[in-house]
Design a protein around this motif. Structure first.
Motif, PDB file in Angstrom:
ATOM      1  N   SER A   1       0.573  -1.077   0.327  1.00 58.14           N
ATOM      2  CA  SER A   1      -0.211   0.154  -0.309  1.00 58.14           C
ATOM      3  C   SER A   1       1.403   1.333   0.255  1.00 58.14           C
ATOM      4  CB  SER A   1      -0.615  -0.051   1.103  1.00 58.14           C
ATOM      5  OG  SER A   1      -0.182   0.230   2.881  1.00 58.14           O
ATOM      6  N   LEU A   2       1.742   1.193   1.124  1.00 55.57           N
ATOM      7  CA  LEU A   2       2.669   2.540   0.683  1.00 55.57           C
ATOM      8  C   LEU A   2       3.211   2.428  -0.924  1.00 55.57           C
ATOM      9  CD1 LEU A   2       4.612   2.105   4.437  1.00 55.57           C
ATOM     10  CD2 LEU A   2       3.510   3.841   3.803  1.00 55.57           C
ATOM     11  N   LEU A   3       4.062   1.243  -1.091  1.00 57.09           N
ATOM     12  CA  LEU A   3       5.027   1.637  -3.029  1.00 57.09           C
ATOM     13  C   LEU A   3       3.004   2.085  -3.704  1.00 57.09           C
ATOM     14  CD1 LEU A   3       6.213  -2.088  -2.470  1.00 57.09           C
ATOM     15  CD2 LEU A   3       7.588   0.228  -2.473  1.00 57.09           C
ATOM     16  N   LEU A   4       2.167   2.029  -3.765  1.00 58.29           N
ATOM     17  CA  LEU A   4       1.493   2.652  -4.701  1.00 58.29           C
ATOM     18  C   LEU A   4       1.599   3.853  -4.492  1.00 58.29           C
ATOM     19  CD1 LEU A   4      -1.689  -0.984  -4.407  1.00 58.29           C
ATOM     20  CD2 LEU A   4      -0.295   0.055  -6.494  1.00 58.29           C
ATOM     21  N   GLU A   5       1.045   3.684  -3.161  1.00 60.76           N
ATOM     22  CA  GLU A   5       1.142   5.557  -2.826  1.00 60.76           C
ATOM     23  C   GLU A   5       2.438   6.576  -3.372  1.00 60.76           C
ATOM     24  OE1 GLU A   5      -1.075   8.456   1.058  1.00 60.76           O
ATOM     25  OE2 GLU A   5      -1.193   6.608   1.215  1.00 60.76           O
ATOM     26  N   PHE A   6       2.856   5.590  -3.077  1.00 62.40           N
ATOM     27  CA  PHE A   6       4.321   6.436  -3.136  1.00 62.40           C
ATOM     28  C   PHE A   6       5.699   6.060  -3.919  1.00 62.40           C
ATOM     29  CE2 PHE A   6       2.953   7.550   1.680  1.00 62.40           C
ATOM     30  CZ  PHE A   6       2.697   8.488   1.198  1.00 62.40           C
ATOM     31  N   PRO A   7       5.495   5.745  -4.971  1.00 57.97           N
ATOM     32  CA  PRO A   7       5.596   5.401  -6.417  1.00 57.97           C
ATOM     33  C   PRO A   7       7.023   5.916  -6.607  1.00 57.97           C
ATOM     34  CG  PRO A   7       4.796   6.332  -7.864  1.00 57.97           C
ATOM     35  CD  PRO A   7       4.270   6.549  -6.108  1.00 57.97           C
ATOM     36  N   VAL A   8       8.123   4.955  -6.704  1.00 59.53           N
ATOM     37  CA  VAL A   8       9.107   5.402  -8.102  1.00 59.53           C
ATOM     38  C   VAL A   8      10.453   5.059  -9.062  1.00 59.53           C
ATOM     39  CG1 VAL A   8      10.404   5.734  -4.968  1.00 59.53           C
ATOM     40  CG2 VAL A   8      10.864   3.319  -6.398  1.00 59.53           C
ATOM     41  N   SER A   9      10.724   5.853  -9.424  1.00 59.77           N
ATOM     42  CA  SER A   9      11.163   5.566 -10.775  1.00 59.77           C
ATOM     43  C   SER A   9      13.180   4.955 -10.527  1.00 59.77           C
ATOM     44  CB  SER A   9      11.455   6.669 -11.803  1.00 59.77           C
ATOM     45  OG  SER A   9       9.985   7.463 -11.742  1.00 59.77           O
ATOM     46  N   PRO A  10      13.265   4.066 -11.250  1.00 62.41           N
ATOM     47  CA  PRO A  10      14.314   3.160 -10.673  1.00 62.41           C
ATOM     48  C   PRO A  10      16.233   3.601 -12.606  1.00 62.41           C
ATOM     49  CG  PRO A  10      13.581   1.127 -10.248  1.00 62.41           C
ATOM     50  CD  PRO A  10      12.608   2.964 -10.950  1.00 62.41           C
ATOM     51  N   GLN A  11      16.943   4.019 -11.416  1.00 58.13           N
ATOM     52  CA  GLN A  11      17.706   4.852 -12.835  1.00 58.13           C
ATOM     53  C   GLN A  11      18.788   4.185 -12.345  1.00 58.13           C
ATOM     54  OE1 GLN A  11      17.034   8.566 -12.819  1.00 58.13           O
ATOM     55  NE2 GLN A  11      15.165   8.640 -14.196  1.00 58.13           N
ATOM     56  N   ILE A  12      19.292   3.666 -13.631  1.00 61.55           N
ATOM     57  CA  ILE A  12      21.003   3.900 -13.087  1.00 61.55           C
ATOM     58  C   ILE A  12      22.279   5.180 -13.541  1.00 61.55           C
ATOM     59  CG2 ILE A  12      22.904   2.753 -15.124  1.00 61.55           C
ATOM     60  CD1 ILE A  12      21.599   0.660 -16.242  1.00 61.55           C
ATOM     61  N   SER A  13      23.054   5.244 -12.300  1.00 64.58           N
ATOM     62  CA  SER A  13      23.238   6.489 -11.951  1.00 64.58           C
ATOM     63  C   SER A  13      24.826   6.159 -11.820  1.00 64.58           C
ATOM     64  CB  SER A  13      23.268   7.100 -10.530  1.00 64.58           C
ATOM     65  OG  SER A  13      23.384   7.953 -10.737  1.00 64.58           O
ATOM     66  N   GLY A  14      25.516   7.423 -12.244  1.00 67.45           N
ATOM     67  CA  GLY A  14      27.308   7.267 -11.598  1.00 67.45           C
ATOM     68  C   GLY A  14      27.764   7.962 -11.263  1.00 67.45           C
ATOM     69  N   HIS A  15      26.793   9.276 -10.879  1.00 67.27           N
ATOM     70  CA  HIS A  15      26.986  10.157 -10.532  1.00 67.27           C
ATOM     71  C   HIS A  15      28.885  10.672 -10.796  1.00 67.27           C
ATOM     72  CE1 HIS A  15      23.138  10.727  -8.336  1.00 67.27           C
ATOM     73  NE2 HIS A  15      23.252   9.796  -8.049  1.00 67.27           N
ATOM     74  N   ASP A  16      29.822  11.262  -9.833  1.00 65.89           N
ATOM     75  CA  ASP A  16      30.911  11.622 -10.041  1.00 65.89           C
ATOM     76  C   ASP A  16      31.499  10.657  -9.820  1.00 65.89           C
ATOM     77  OD1 ASP A  16      30.559  13.571 -11.094  1.00 65.89           O
ATOM     78  OD2 ASP A  16      29.732  14.830  -8.953  1.00 65.89           O
ATOM     79  N   VAL A  17      30.936   8.956  -8.974  1.00 68.27           N
ATOM     80  CA  VAL A  17      31.869   8.387  -8.403  1.00 68.27           C
ATOM     81  C   VAL A  17      32.931   7.187  -9.852  1.00 68.27           C
ATOM     82  CG1 VAL A  17      31.471   5.823  -7.269  1.00 68.27           C
ATOM     83  CG2 VAL A  17      30.278   8.141  -6.978  1.00 68.27           C
ATOM     84  N   ARG A  18      34.171   7.217  -9.085  1.00 63.73           N
ATOM     85  CA  ARG A  18      34.676   6.627 -10.477  1.00 63.73           C
ATOM     86  C   ARG A  18      35.614   5.059  -9.611  1.00 63.73           C
ATOM     87  NH1 ARG A  18      33.836   8.535 -15.477  1.00 63.73           N
ATOM     88  NH2 ARG A  18      33.026  10.962 -15.239  1.00 63.73           N
ATOM     89  N   ASP A  19      35.073   4.568 -10.420  1.00 66.84           N
ATOM     90  CA  ASP A  19      35.908   2.979  -9.956  1.00 66.84           C
ATOM     91  C   ASP A  19      37.458   3.308 -10.359  1.00 66.84           C
ATOM     92  OD1 ASP A  19      36.223   2.504 -12.802  1.00 66.84           O
ATOM     93  OD2 ASP A  19      34.862   1.011 -12.766  1.00 66.84           O
ATOM     94  N   ALA A  20      38.511   1.964  -9.733  1.00 64.39           N
ATOM     95  CA  ALA A  20      39.978   1.975  -9.914  1.00 64.39           C
ATOM     96  C   ALA A  20      40.095   2.660 -12.030  1.00 64.39           C
ATOM     97  CB  ALA A  20      40.548   1.000  -9.851  1.00 64.39           C
ATOM     98  N   ASP A  21      39.259   1.767 -12.500  1.00 65.86           N
ATOM     99  CA  ASP A  21      40.362   2.389 -14.014  1.00 65.86           C
ATOM    100  C   ASP A  21      39.306   3.973 -14.203  1.00 65.86           C
ATOM    101  OD1 ASP A  21      40.700  -0.092 -14.511  1.00 65.86           O
ATOM    102  OD2 ASP A  21      38.753  -0.947 -14.594  1.00 65.86           O
ATOM    103  N   GLY A  22      38.831   4.835 -13.613  1.00 66.69           N
ATOM    104  CA  GLY A  22      38.448   5.796 -13.542  1.00 66.69           C
ATOM    105  C   GLY A  22      37.039   5.539 -15.004  1.00 66.69           C
ATOM    106  N   LYS A  23      36.636   4.688 -14.527  1.00 66.16           N
ATOM    107  CA  LYS A  23      34.630   4.794 -15.452  1.00 66.16           C
ATOM    108  C   LYS A  23      33.973   4.687 -14.469  1.00 66.16           C
ATOM    109  CE  LYS A  23      36.596   1.593 -18.879  1.00 66.16           C
ATOM    110  NZ  LYS A  23      36.026  -0.271 -19.303  1.00 66.16           N
TER     111      LYS A  23
END
Length: 209
Positions: A82-104
């Protein structure tokens, strides 16, 4: 930000109140903003009106934990849905400014909310995070602290599903209380045994006379 992180949003909100102790720290817009943690942009949307709205969502989230703690799996799921129906979200792929060891970019799933107010945004994230935890680990991984009168919510991530307390402090307090209760029982039993022995001796003495 991984989806598992969001489940802590629900725990933080539920634990702003300790009903058995008549304690409630969710009394101001500043307290609401503190719940968002590092998410400063979302926190800035909060207004005084969100205090009441947050309390309402808190009660509904606590009901999920209470149902799970009582072993009512279906009710816990229905309340969360009931909470999920009332308060929906949209999943998205995000990278922001976080980089892995290879700089990706360190790609990860992010829950993008589109709220009309701060409460809607927080509730959407909290409900989705809790749903992720429930479906990944089981309803029995949602619990309420057994160290009365605490009853704070917690998420059990132990390997053997053994968690019973919200914190080490409560676990220690409960263990000390259990130890003292055992010692009292032993003392009472010893006293009863002593009295029984005295009574037996007295009866024997009267019989011999």
């Amino acid at each position: 930000m991984e989806l598992a992180y969001y489940s802590d949003y629900a725990v933080r909100l539920v634990n702003t109140e300790e009903p058995a102790r008549s304690k409630d720290v969710l009394t101001s817009v500043e307290a609401v903003r503190d719940l968002f943690g590092v998410n400063g942009q979302a926190a800035r949307r909060a207004t005084d009106a969100d205090v009441t709205r947050f309390r309402s969502v808190r009660a509904r989230l606590r009901a999920v934990f209470e149902a799970a703690d009582d072993g009512d799996e279906r009710l816990a799921v229905d309340l969360l849905n009931s909470l999920l129906l009332e308060f929906p979200v949209s999943p998205q792929i995000s990278g922001h400014d976080v980089r892995d060891a290879d700089g990706k970019p360190d790609w990860h799933m992010h829950l993008a909310d589109h709220p009309s107010n701060a409460t809607a945004g927080y509730a959407a994230i909290a409900a989705m995070g809790l749903a992720f935890h429930l479906t990944s680990y089981g309803v029995d991984r949602l619990g309420l602290c057994e160290a009365a009168p605490c009853r704070n919510a917690y998420l059990d991530t132990s390997t053997n599903r053994s968690r019973r307390y919200c914190s080490d402090r409560c676990a220690t307090r409960a263990n000390v209380a259990a130890y003292r209760a055992r010692k009292r029982l032993e003392t009472e039993r010893a006293a009863d045994t002593g009295r029984s022995a005295e009574n037996a001796q007295a009866n024997t003495a009267r019989t011999e006379r």
